[in-house]
Design a protein around this motif. Structure first.
Motif, PDB file in Angstrom:
ATOM      1  N   GLY A 220      66.326  26.258  39.517  1.00 49.81           N
ATOM      2  CA  GLY A 220      66.514  27.455  40.329  1.00 49.81           C
ATOM      3  C   GLY A 220      67.345  28.408  39.323  1.00 49.81           C
ATOM      4  O   GLY A 220      66.759  28.575  38.093  1.00 49.81           O
TER       5      GLY A 220
ATOM      6  N   GLU B 209      70.991  25.639  39.061  1.00 49.50           N
ATOM      7  CA  GLU B 209      70.737  24.877  40.024  1.00 49.50           C
ATOM      8  C   GLU B 209      69.672  24.049  39.972  1.00 49.50           C
ATOM      9  O   GLU B 209      68.511  24.676  39.756  1.00 49.50           O
TER      10      GLU B 209
ATOM     11  N   GLU C 248      66.137  22.427  42.103  1.00 52.39           N
ATOM     12  CA  GLU C 248      65.517  22.508  43.108  1.00 52.39           C
ATOM     13  C   GLU C 248      64.618  21.425  43.549  1.00 52.39           C
ATOM     14  O   GLU C 248      64.153  21.279  44.540  1.00 52.39           O
TER      15      GLU C 248
ATOM     16  N   ALA D 244      68.415  18.124  46.000  1.00 49.22           N
ATOM     17  CA  ALA D 244      68.100  19.408  45.241  1.00 49.22           C
ATOM     18  C   ALA D 244      67.493  20.120  46.442  1.00 49.22           C
ATOM     19  O   ALA D 244      67.717  21.429  46.467  1.00 49.22           O
TER      20      ALA D 244
ATOM     21  N   GLY E 244      69.669  21.775  48.682  1.00 48.47           N
ATOM     22  CA  GLY E 244      70.653  23.047  47.818  1.00 48.47           C
ATOM     23  C   GLY E 244      71.951  22.508  47.384  1.00 48.47           C
ATOM     24  O   GLY E 244      72.731  23.354  47.555  1.00 48.47           O
TER      25      GLY E 244
END
Ligand code: UTP
Length: 275
Positions: free
Chosen positions: A160, A169, A171, A223, A226
């Motif tokens: 992400g 991040e 995902e 993931a 989040g």
């Protein structure tokens, strides 16, 4: 995030190192002057772990226990004297995810590092403390760039937003995709800093890739919720789980380890000089 407990799964079959592992567990195969598992536990302690939870298989648990805890005339291992070691048995090698789940009660709701017992960080290259520091309360996976030929041997992250040059991040995650199916070139390399919610995801898993309970599937669930970051790290651990990379690991550690480095460097150089 403050992390002072580490889980080390070391209960795999070790089939790729057979016949060396017919009697001696992979965790006790020596590299330079100490068994593989000792290198890994020393890395965890250097990163601040004060409790080590080691997952072992039945039948070899006594042997591994004796090396670390001492037995007969043996003392407890120097360097691990001030830490608590908790031994957890995984009854059957159902997969890495199942091994981590076995540590749930011993972890008891704390964030924890997870280090694969057959992956050794070169001395001074540890990344666990930096991973804990990168956490904003979420789990952090160590990532490294993989070549197309490598993706089918690792879990690969789908990415992400980047939060810093080396923090992203995550995902999603796929276990051992071929290069065409890989969602990125960043793969998991055997060092993880988990928040305890990973256990809820692990507990709900069915067998995945290869019929095993896969840690990568729990990372994917984190993931999707989040709750998962990746940190790109500079050094990869040395895999001691198959003969070619075991030999490479022995060489790298032999060249880096002060008691052997000077003599071994001269020996390797003399080999290269030979016609
Ligand atoms: P590997 O899949 O590389 O180890 O697991 P393995 O199962 O011993 O390998 P082979 O294919 O039979 O040669 C990575 C790490 O996870 C642990 C292993 O001990 C290793 O440290 N593991 C794996 C477990 O603790 N339990 C398992 O059920 C599987």
């Amino acid at each position: 995030m403050n992390v002072d407990v580490a889980v080390v799964p070391a209960a795999g079959r070790g089939t790729r190192m057979s016949p060396a592992t017919r009697v001696v567990p992979k965790a006790l195969l020596p590299l330079v002057d100490r068994p593989a598992l000792q290198w890994v536990l020393e890395e965890a302690v250097a990163a601040g772990a004060r409790q080590l939870i080691v997952v072992v298989s039945p039948g070899v648990d006594d042997l591994i226990f004796s090396h670390f805890e001492g037995m007969g005339g043996l003392d407890r291992i120097a360097g691990l004297k001030d830490v608590e070691i908790t031994w957890v048995v995984q009854p059957e090698p159902l997969g890495l995810g199942d091994a981590v789940l076995r540590a749930r009660d011993a972890v008891g709701g704390r964030p924890f590092h997870c280090l694969l017992g057959d992956n050794i960080m070169p001395p001074g290259a540890g990344c666990l403390a930096a991973m804990a520091a990168a956490s904003d309360g979420r789990s952090v996976m160590a990532l490294r760039r993989m070549t197309p030929a490598e993706t089918s041997s690792y879990g690969i992250a789908s990415l992400g937003d980047w939060l810093a040059d080396d923090v992203v991040e995550i995902e999603g995650a796929v276990e051992k995709p071929g290069p065409d199916a890989a969602p990125s070139d960043l793969g998991f390399l055997g060092r993880y800093t988990f928040t305890p919610d990973v256990f809820e995801h692990l507990a709900g898993l069915d067998p995945g890739f290869g019929g095993e309970i896969q840690l990568t599937d729990a990372i994917r669930a984190l993931a999707v919720a989040g709750a998962c970051l990746g940190k790109v790290v500079g050094s990869a651990p040395l895999d001691v789980g198959n003969p070619p990379s075991y030999i490479e690991a022995t060489t790298i550690l032999g060249l880096a380890h002060p008691p052997t480095a000077e003599r071994y460097r001269a020996f390797v150089a003399s080999l290269l000089d030979r016609p």
